[in-house]
Enzyme design. Structure first.
Site, PDB file in Angstrom:
ATOM      1  N   CYS A   2       0.923  -1.237   0.130  1.00 42.83           N
ATOM      2  CA  CYS A   2      -0.028  -0.001   0.031  1.00 42.83           C
ATOM      3  C   CYS A   2       0.940   1.204   0.030  1.00 42.83           C
ATOM      4  CB  CYS A   2      -0.884   0.054   1.251  1.00 42.83           C
ATOM      5  SG  CYS A   2      -1.849  -1.414   1.343  1.00 42.83           S
ATOM      6  N   ARG A  27       2.688   0.619  -7.040  1.00 43.48           N
ATOM      7  CA  ARG A  27       2.887  -0.452  -6.095  1.00 43.48           C
ATOM      8  C   ARG A  27       1.668  -1.349  -5.872  1.00 43.48           C
ATOM      9  NH1 ARG A  27       7.344   1.519  -2.608  1.00 43.48           N
ATOM     10  NH2 ARG A  27       6.821  -0.250  -1.277  1.00 43.48           N
ATOM     11  N   TRP A  72      -4.092  -1.923  -0.964  1.00 38.53           N
ATOM     12  CA  TRP A  72      -3.892  -3.167  -1.347  1.00 38.53           C
ATOM     13  C   TRP A  72      -4.645  -3.973  -0.438  1.00 38.53           C
ATOM     14  CZ3 TRP A  72      -1.366  -8.072  -0.742  1.00 38.53           C
ATOM     15  CH2 TRP A  72      -1.498  -8.987  -1.923  1.00 38.53           C
ATOM     16  N   ASN A  98       0.108   0.971   6.427  1.00 33.00           N
ATOM     17  CA  ASN A  98       0.531  -0.338   5.879  1.00 33.00           C
ATOM     18  C   ASN A  98       1.044  -1.553   6.531  1.00 33.00           C
ATOM     19  OD1 ASN A  98       0.219   1.411   3.693  1.00 33.00           O
ATOM     20  ND2 ASN A  98       2.532   1.495   3.004  1.00 33.00           N
ATOM     21  N   GLY A  99       0.934  -2.593   6.083  1.00 39.24           N
ATOM     22  CA  GLY A  99       1.386  -3.698   7.210  1.00 39.24           C
ATOM     23  C   GLY A  99       0.089  -4.653   7.506  1.00 39.24           C
ATOM     24  N   GLU A 481      13.239 -17.301 -15.190  1.00 41.74           N
ATOM     25  CA  GLU A 481      12.561 -15.904 -15.282  1.00 41.74           C
ATOM     26  C   GLU A 481      11.666 -15.624 -16.756  1.00 41.74           C
ATOM     27  OE1 GLU A 481      12.514 -13.461 -13.478  1.00 41.74           O
ATOM     28  OE2 GLU A 481      12.415 -11.733 -14.695  1.00 41.74           O
ATOM     29  N   LYS A 485       7.965 -13.984 -16.334  1.00 43.82           N
ATOM     30  CA  LYS A 485       7.521 -12.620 -16.906  1.00 43.82           C
ATOM     31  C   LYS A 485       6.563 -13.096 -17.700  1.00 43.82           C
ATOM     32  CE  LYS A 485       9.292  -9.764 -15.457  1.00 43.82           C
ATOM     33  NZ  LYS A 485      10.293 -10.394 -14.345  1.00 43.82           N
ATOM     34  N   GLU A 488       3.438 -13.652 -15.206  1.00 44.13           N
ATOM     35  CA  GLU A 488       2.785 -12.739 -14.441  1.00 44.13           C
ATOM     36  C   GLU A 488       2.178 -11.375 -14.866  1.00 44.13           C
ATOM     37  OE1 GLU A 488       5.878 -10.622 -11.825  1.00 44.13           O
ATOM     38  OE2 GLU A 488       7.240 -10.731 -13.272  1.00 44.13           O
ATOM     39  N   HIS A 504      11.839 -36.883 -17.318  1.00 45.20           N
ATOM     40  CA  HIS A 504      11.612 -37.375 -16.245  1.00 45.20           C
ATOM     41  C   HIS A 504      10.267 -37.058 -15.707  1.00 45.20           C
ATOM     42  CE1 HIS A 504      15.590 -38.806 -15.942  1.00 45.20           C
ATOM     43  NE2 HIS A 504      16.086 -37.679 -16.051  1.00 45.20           N
ATOM     44  N   LYS A 601       4.032  -4.142  -6.590  1.00 45.81           N
ATOM     45  CA  LYS A 601       5.504  -3.770  -6.974  1.00 45.81           C
ATOM     46  C   LYS A 601       6.485  -4.323  -5.687  1.00 45.81           C
ATOM     47  CE  LYS A 601       8.944  -2.857  -9.141  1.00 45.81           C
ATOM     48  NZ  LYS A 601       9.347  -3.744 -10.224  1.00 45.81           N
TER      49      LYS A 601
HETATM   50  C1  F6R Z   1       8.683 -10.392 -10.784  1.00 50.29           C
HETATM   51  C2  F6R Z   1       8.855  -9.450  -9.442  1.00 50.29           C
HETATM   52  C3  F6R Z   1       9.055 -10.198  -8.389  1.00 50.29           C
HETATM   53  C4  F6R Z   1      10.093  -9.369  -7.502  1.00 50.29           C
HETATM   54  C5  F6R Z   1       9.911  -9.966  -5.909  1.00 50.29           C
HETATM   55  C6  F6R Z   1      11.086  -9.202  -5.309  1.00 50.29           C
HETATM   56  O1  F6R Z   1       8.745  -9.594 -12.064  1.00 50.29           O
HETATM   57  O2  F6R Z   1       9.114  -8.184  -9.821  1.00 50.29           O
HETATM   58  O3  F6R Z   1       9.039 -11.457  -8.287  1.00 50.29           O
HETATM   59  O4  F6R Z   1      11.289  -9.619  -8.063  1.00 50.29           O
HETATM   60  O5  F6R Z   1       9.049  -9.492  -5.527  1.00 50.29           O
HETATM   61  O6  F6R Z   1      11.186  -7.828  -5.273  1.00 50.29           O
HETATM   62  P1  F6R Z   1      12.393  -7.099  -4.547  1.00 50.29           P
HETATM   63  O7  F6R Z   1      13.384  -7.288  -5.561  1.00 50.29           O
HETATM   64  O8  F6R Z   1      11.863  -5.703  -4.520  1.00 50.29           O
HETATM   65  O9  F6R Z   1      12.893  -7.609  -3.276  1.00 50.29           O
END
Ligand code: F6R
Length: 606
Positions: A2, A27, A72, A98-99, A481, A485, A488, A504, A601
């Site tokens: 949030c 975020r 959020w 937040n939290g 990765e 990508k 998500e 396997h 984010k």
């Molecule tokens: C995927 C993504 C997340 C972050 C993860 C860690 O595209 O962005 O998987 O990599 O939430 O976030 P940070 O790097 O901010 O600790």
């Protein structure tokens, strides 16, 4: 996840709060609200976006003190009522939070027994009712907040105002970030510097347990025992312009396209042509200490963890130190054995991911030596670590990580070079890696030029209900990765497997409806990878190959050919076409590219 913004000063707070909330919207959000103090509290809050809130905040919302929030949802569904701020029953106290308050149910029951009437389902509302009670027996709002927080178990970043003290805002932190912004006769606070950079670059980060009192002419900070604390002011080098789309349709495409520059910034001033070593001033270790580690353990979450897998591979190859990566979220819960001769490395773009922060704190408690590879200067993880490497990639706004992922892998190459050159990596190999690193920005430009091809391929494959991503050894984290990508941002189901594991089990899934993206670098495993492609094709599976040279059309339907670097560094380049592929798949499917559903984010809750 949030967002919080607070303002006290001579200007009207509402437009500043709304602008700040807009900057935090990336975020994650589902509702938003503001409250300003001017002969009583005036509040508006709505389910929806900040623009929806701005539409209902009237021009008559005057007043130089206010707090705002983007939510959020955790406790209670997104709704106007559950949106923050939350007021006390007498409408004297307003809180944004937040939290997660873990003992909210218990506190709520006690407050209700005492006559409090709750309007929302949120855990936050207990804070406004609690503070409304403590404020009556306190000499200051700060004391009231401190007394109330003593009863709270959980994580919080909060901002509180009291209609009877119209010149101050109190903020507190425990596990959720709060940063103060120092202006000219005005003060700001926010959960993220993004909300502040338009107004000031002078910031102060609160530590867990700290409370700050902000007035127009300055601030004071206090530890939980009420002792005043001394704070260091940092100057942030991120500008408001970094938070604009810069003419691109989405932040994600902007951030993918920035990578020649961001990688150059991660490398800047760090390569030494005399000794062919990397200079990483922030490690805070001399050569003897650097030599003393016998293992490297890397932790991070999500894409940060996958970049850590690339990092582990680089460290083993270049420094010949056993290294592995693990999700920080798992590591922190399994009572890890912490050894003095292991170097721990925590990765985080935001520097605020709660699971990673908690893992670092667990390591520190057990005496572990922890380095941080972090993008956000002064963030909680950066402050908690013994030293580290900043990425200098600039703020990453789109929820999906791209430029920070790439810069993290580059930072690991620098760390591996550094660890290698104080051990057995020869000067010739050191030079080879330095030269390879220097080539990266131009080679990334060449890959970005493949965008039209990747756009076509994305359209072609985006209709598939599910996709497999495979890679071997260096290619495996790239495949992971790539799958991350795609899933998500496009919501296409994607699985990543080591190529050698297909037979396997997962080979049973392969067929015309399950195309495979295969990472096929031109390394010593090329023949093995080509055999895997043959196995997939023999089962009627379509193959999109990403590698260094086109293969026999019998083995792949489509080939994306990227420039070759040194084999150790190739995973960095091979990841980039997969970013463009996922981006264009998401666009083709009409997804909300920068704000994928259900995600935020920066995950500052458990
Ligand atoms: C995927 C993504 C997340 C972050 C993860 C860690 O595209 O962005 O998987 O990599 O939430 O976030 P940070 O790097 O901010 O600790």
């Amino acid at each position: 996840m949030c967002g919080i913004v607070a303002y006290v000063g001579p200007k009207d707070a509402a437009p500043i709060l709304l602008e700040g909330l807009q900057r935090l919207e990336y975020r994650g959000y589902d509702s938003a609200g503001v409250v300003v103090s001017n002969k009583g509290l005036k509040m508006r809050k709505v389910k929806g976006r900040v623009a929806d809130l701005a539409a209902v905040v009237p021009a008559r919302f005057k007043g130089g003190l206010g707090i705002g929030h983007t939510r959020w949802a955790t406790h209670g569904a997104p709704s106007d009522v559950n949106a923050h701020p939350h007021l006390s029953g007498d409408e004297r106290i307003a809180v944004v939070h937040n939290g997660i308050i873990e003992n909210a149910d218990e506190l709520r029951a006690k407050l209700e027994a005492d006559g409090a009437i709750f309007l929302s389902e949120t855990d936050t509302e207990v804070l406004s009712h609690l503070i409304a009670r403590t404020v009556k027996e306190s000499d200051s709002l700060e004391e009231a907040v401190r007394t109330a927080l003593k009863r709270v178990v959980g994580t919080y970043g909060i901002a509180v105002i009291d209609s009877e003290r119209p010149g101050e805002v109190v903020v507190a932190r425990n596990g959720s970030p709060i940063v103060l912004g120092i202006g000219e006769k005005e003060m700001f606070a926010a959960s993220d510097v993004a909300a502040l950079v338009r107004y000031t670059r002078q910031v102060v980060h609160l530590e867990d347990g700290e409370i700050a009192v902000l007035k127009a002419d300055g601030f004071n900070t206090f530890a939980s025992d009420a002792r005043e604390t001394a704070k260091e002011t940092l100057t942030v080098d991120w500008e408001a312009g970094h938070y604009d789309t810069g003419g691109y349709e989405h932040y994600l495409l902007k951030e993918i396209s920035e990578q020649p520059d961001t990688v150059a910034r991660t490398l800047r001033g760090r390569l030494d042509d005399r000794f062919h070593i990397a200079h990483l001033g922030g490690l805070n270790m001399d050569a003897r200490e650097t030599r003393s580690f016998r293992r490297v353990k890397i932790i991070g979450c999500g894409s940060a963890y996958y970049s850590g897998q690339i990092g582990a591979q680089l460290i083993e190859e270049l420094a010949r130190i056993p290294a592995d990566a693990e999700p920080a979220s798992e590591f922190r819960y399994r009572s890890p054995v912490v050894e003095a001769d292991t170097l721990y490395v925590a990765i985080s773009q935001s520097g605020e991911t709660y699971d990673t922060l908690a893992a670092v704190q667990e390591l520190k408690r057990k005496g572990g030596r922890v380095l941080g590879i972090v993008n956000t200067v002064g963030s909680a993880i950066a402050r908690e670590c013994d030293g580290g490497v900043y990425l200098h990639a600039g703020p990453e706004v789109s929820v999906a990580s791209t430029k920070a992922f790439t810069s993290t892998a580059v930072a690991f190459a620098l760390l591996a070079l550094h660890l290698g050159r104080v051990r057995d990596l020869s000067p010739a190999d050191g030079r080879r890696i330095c030269e390879g690193l220097r080539r990266l920005p131009d080679q990334i430009k060449e890959i970005l030029a493949l965008e039209p091809q990747l756009q076509e391929l994305a359209k072609k494959y985006a209709e598939a209900p599910s996709m497999m991503f495979v890679g071997r050894v260096r290619g495996y984290p790239v495949a992971r990765e790539g799958a991350q990508k795609l899933k998500e941002i496009s919501y296409v189901h994607a699985e990543a497997y080591p190529a050698s594991e297909l037979k396997h089990g997962p080979l049973a899934l392969i067929g015309p409806d399950m195309p495979t993206v295969a990472i096929v670098p031109d390394d010593e495993l090329l023949d093995k990878n080509l055999t895997t492609l043959g196995e997939i094709r023999a089962r009627g599976g379509r193959v999109l190959m990403v590698g260094h040279r086109a293969v026999d059309p019998k083995l792949a339907d489509d080939c994306v050919v990227v420039p070759r670097n040194e084999i150790e560094l190739d995973p960095i380049l091979l990841s980039i076409p997969l970013q463009l592929f996922a981006y264009h798949a998401a666009v083709a499917l009409g997804r909300d590219v920068d704000k994928p559903r259900n995600l935020a984010k920066s995950v500052t809750v458990e």
